[in-house]
Design an enzyme around this catalytic site. Sequence first.
Site, PDB file in Angstrom:
ATOM      1  N   THR A 209     -34.015   0.828   2.780  1.00 53.42           N
ATOM      2  CA  THR A 209     -33.383   1.167   1.584  1.00 53.42           C
ATOM      3  C   THR A 209     -33.402   0.081   0.670  1.00 53.42           C
ATOM      4  OG1 THR A 209     -31.196   0.762   2.486  1.00 53.42           O
ATOM      5  CG2 THR A 209     -32.284   2.877   3.110  1.00 53.42           C
TER       6      THR A 209
ATOM      7  N   LYS B 212     -34.093  -3.068   9.538  1.00 54.08           N
ATOM      8  CA  LYS B 212     -33.537  -2.702   8.090  1.00 54.08           C
ATOM      9  C   LYS B 212     -32.105  -2.906   8.051  1.00 54.08           C
ATOM     10  CE  LYS B 212     -31.648  -0.182   5.860  1.00 54.08           C
ATOM     11  NZ  LYS B 212     -30.568   0.617   5.448  1.00 54.08           N
TER      12      LYS B 212
ATOM     13  N   THR C 284     -26.153   1.252   6.714  1.00 51.25           N
ATOM     14  CA  THR C 284     -26.839   1.267   7.876  1.00 51.25           C
ATOM     15  C   THR C 284     -27.609  -0.134   8.043  1.00 51.25           C
ATOM     16  OG1 THR C 284     -26.620   3.581   7.928  1.00 51.25           O
ATOM     17  CG2 THR C 284     -28.538   2.294   9.347  1.00 51.25           C
TER      18      THR C 284
ATOM     19  N   GLU D 141     -26.846  -8.302   0.107  1.00 50.69           N
ATOM     20  CA  GLU D 141     -26.959  -7.928  -1.266  1.00 50.69           C
ATOM     21  C   GLU D 141     -26.377  -9.015  -2.154  1.00 50.69           C
ATOM     22  OE1 GLU D 141     -24.827  -4.595  -1.046  1.00 50.69           O
ATOM     23  OE2 GLU D 141     -26.394  -3.196  -0.699  1.00 50.69           O
TER      24      GLU D 141
ATOM     25  N   ASN E  44     -22.874  -3.640  -6.196  1.00 48.53           N
ATOM     26  CA  ASN E  44     -21.905  -2.610  -5.608  1.00 48.53           C
ATOM     27  C   ASN E  44     -20.967  -1.842  -6.556  1.00 48.53           C
ATOM     28  OD1 ASN E  44     -22.652  -2.648  -2.561  1.00 48.53           O
ATOM     29  ND2 ASN E  44     -22.635  -4.797  -2.843  1.00 48.53           N
TER      30      ASN E  44
ATOM     31  N   THR F  85     -25.086   6.842  -9.023  1.00 48.54           N
ATOM     32  CA  THR F  85     -26.128   7.791  -9.767  1.00 48.54           C
ATOM     33  C   THR F  85     -27.092   6.922 -10.612  1.00 48.54           C
ATOM     34  OG1 THR F  85     -24.524   8.198 -11.398  1.00 48.54           O
ATOM     35  CG2 THR F  85     -25.076   9.962  -9.656  1.00 48.54           C
TER      36      THR F  85
END
Lengths: 407, 407
Positions: free
Chosen positions: A157, A183, A194, A280, A402, A407
């Site tokens: 992802t 992942k 996930t 991240e 984050n 969207t």
Amino acid sequence: MTMLNVQLTSPLTVTTPKGFKATGIHVGLRRKRKDLALLLCEGGAEAAAVYTTNQVQAAPITVTKQAMATSGGKVHAVLVNSGNANACTGQLGLEHAYASQHAVAEQFHLAPEHVVIASTGIIGQPMAIDTLLQGIEQLKPDTEETQAEDFATAILTTDTGTKTAGRQVLLNGEVVSICGVAKGSGMIHPNMATMLGFLTTDAAIDAGFLQDVLKTAVNRTFNCITVDGDSSTNDMVMILASGAAQTEAIEQGTTEADQFQQAVDQVCQDLAKQIARDGEGATKLIEVKVNGSKDELLGRKIAKQIVGSSLVKTAIFGEDANWGRIVAAIGSIDEPIDVSQIDIRIGSQTVLRQSMPVLFDEALASNELAADVVEIEVNLNQGTKSGHAFGCDLTYDYIKINASYRT
Amino acid sequence: MTMLNVQLTSPLTVTTPKGFKATGIHVGLRRKRKDLALLLCEGGAEAAAVYTTNQVQAAPITVTKQAMATSGGKVHAVLVNSGNANACTGQLGLEHAYASQHAVAEQFHLAPEHVVIASTGIIGQPMAIDTLLQGIEQLKPDTEETQAEDFATAILTTDTGTKTAGRQVLLNGEVVSICGVAKGSGMIHPNMATMLGFLTTDAAIDAGFLQDVLKTAVNRTFNCITVDGDSSTNDMVMILASGAAQTEAIEQGTTEADQFQQAVDQVCQDLAKQIARDGEGATKLIEVKVNGSKDELLGRKIAKQIVGSSLVKTAIFGEDANWGRIVAAIGSIDEPIDVSQIDIRIGSQTVLRQSMPVLFDEALASNELAADVVEIEVNLNQGTKSGHAFGCDLTYDYIKINASYRT
């Protein structure tokens, strides 16, 4: 232990162990990227899995647990989609999960309970089930290395790259391969949840003992990653053993079992570190080792507390050898420890000895903290066991990634 | 309950309750700011305190605990310094702590066990003890409002402002004041640790029952603040009751006890919210209420889990009504709950009902999330109890503040 140290001409992938085929394609659950992956073991594999401890569990987790229980850990196919986690989707989500399981079963002439599924992506949105079902019809798994790479790609992802690892060991004169793919960018992206891991091996081992091996390996590796403490609704690590290497079955308590455990540990460790490093916004991997603990579990718990501290993570981003925050993290553990004789090493320098500050070279410390990998070692001096944990620094980019709108 | 709702001409400070004097001065532990504070109750106060649960405890915590144990909770003076936490300073630190306690005792003709001390500031550095001792000689506490303000100022470290609160209640026809002051910017600054709170009251109450009242209030308020999960080596909240309001002693189980508890709760709540809002880099206060819980403790635990989630905090900074992260935080609690019937409200809008997403106005949600105070309400629908927690958003400035070098 006998490890094969020859440089292999081709990398170790999930189709390196005999008996496995894989594929990954784009079907339209994501805009452009590959989003549907299949792992196939036509002869059937002994399987073991560990799942998220989050009480909110996505539909594919429910369906996979049922399949594993019904089949007694026999798996022929693993279907994975990215783009939609099928979580918080209620009864409809469950129906979609069953539909995809049954479609794979039909496509490859399998019993539904031999098909397990995993999903990752946005949560709370109904699955585009027609797209998914049409996609399943297009899956053509094979043993090609490129197909294995496609599998590794299609499960991603927000990851910045694929995560793969492999080991080969000689068991009773036969080469046995243990390979894996994962992942997870270490933190949960806005609704892109996930951590997933899939391991394949051609070792012969029954599902019961395989479960023990996997659980041990996961506790020592994936469960030592701490990024932001949040846990997902879709996490799963699974291992499939085809037995196709034609060795005798690995039995508990044997040298072969030790060799196999060690190889599974190493594959999981490699993958776990790749996940931690891909956190991240992360700029570096943080490895914390806690020695001198009364047991392994306490050592690991303290290591995780340190690497999970926002203040420690931020200090390391700032290249600041802030041992005070490390001490505070150690002291905040909810189990009694002797806090009067702690040593702390950051990089190459001891900064605390017997719980008292030691003069150190701050410039050297900052230089070392600027490296890709930062090592922190703690000695509690109250036992002989060790535990470790991995994480990453906390950076502006974490906030950026984050805080952005879904969207 | 009878609360006095008259607008008072002067604010409520720690010297509003009868029997207390205060002061705060600059002695040189910090470069320019006030750094030494004293609270004096010449007649002696019944006292109660709660301390950090961190196992690494600073020297002043040790000395204060001893004094409280020796005196049976009788306190005449509270000395607080900022600039140096006197933590991780070993035997020397302990000697310095005793020296300052004894210096205050001598200066004000008190028994040493009637003097308690607290420190906040950098850790792992020896206290500039001569500066501190010379400073103690200059302390001239008084009842003036400005002196109380100086006390509130001198205990600060990275706080952006003083934190004060107060209530007055009528107990058996007498006005009883409960006032408080706190420091803490909600997170631990680079080696600038600690949340401190000091409450004064002129109620008559014995130390034992006062301890119960304080513990209850702290659990409902200060312990509901979650900022980054790190806990300090120096945290302490203390309440002193002078009895000077000349009321009868408050006894457990009476209406007066309820009134007093409620007022202490409110003072602590006011201070706790000020601390949460002053979190490092914070742009807004987040209030989470969890209803429909089987007990208060579980509700509070879940509320803290939500407000402590880096992902939730970052989403709120990004004005993103990301209910998926809230659900994931709820599900990650380590106690079994029914996750199938959860309602979530963010601001004015329900976004999840019976664990299923509800269509909502995203633009309105973003607008509401841009406010100074963000409210999240969860209903577990499995009980009648509620718990709440407070926190702040996680922002670029948190990284900036905490990634900077200590020097």
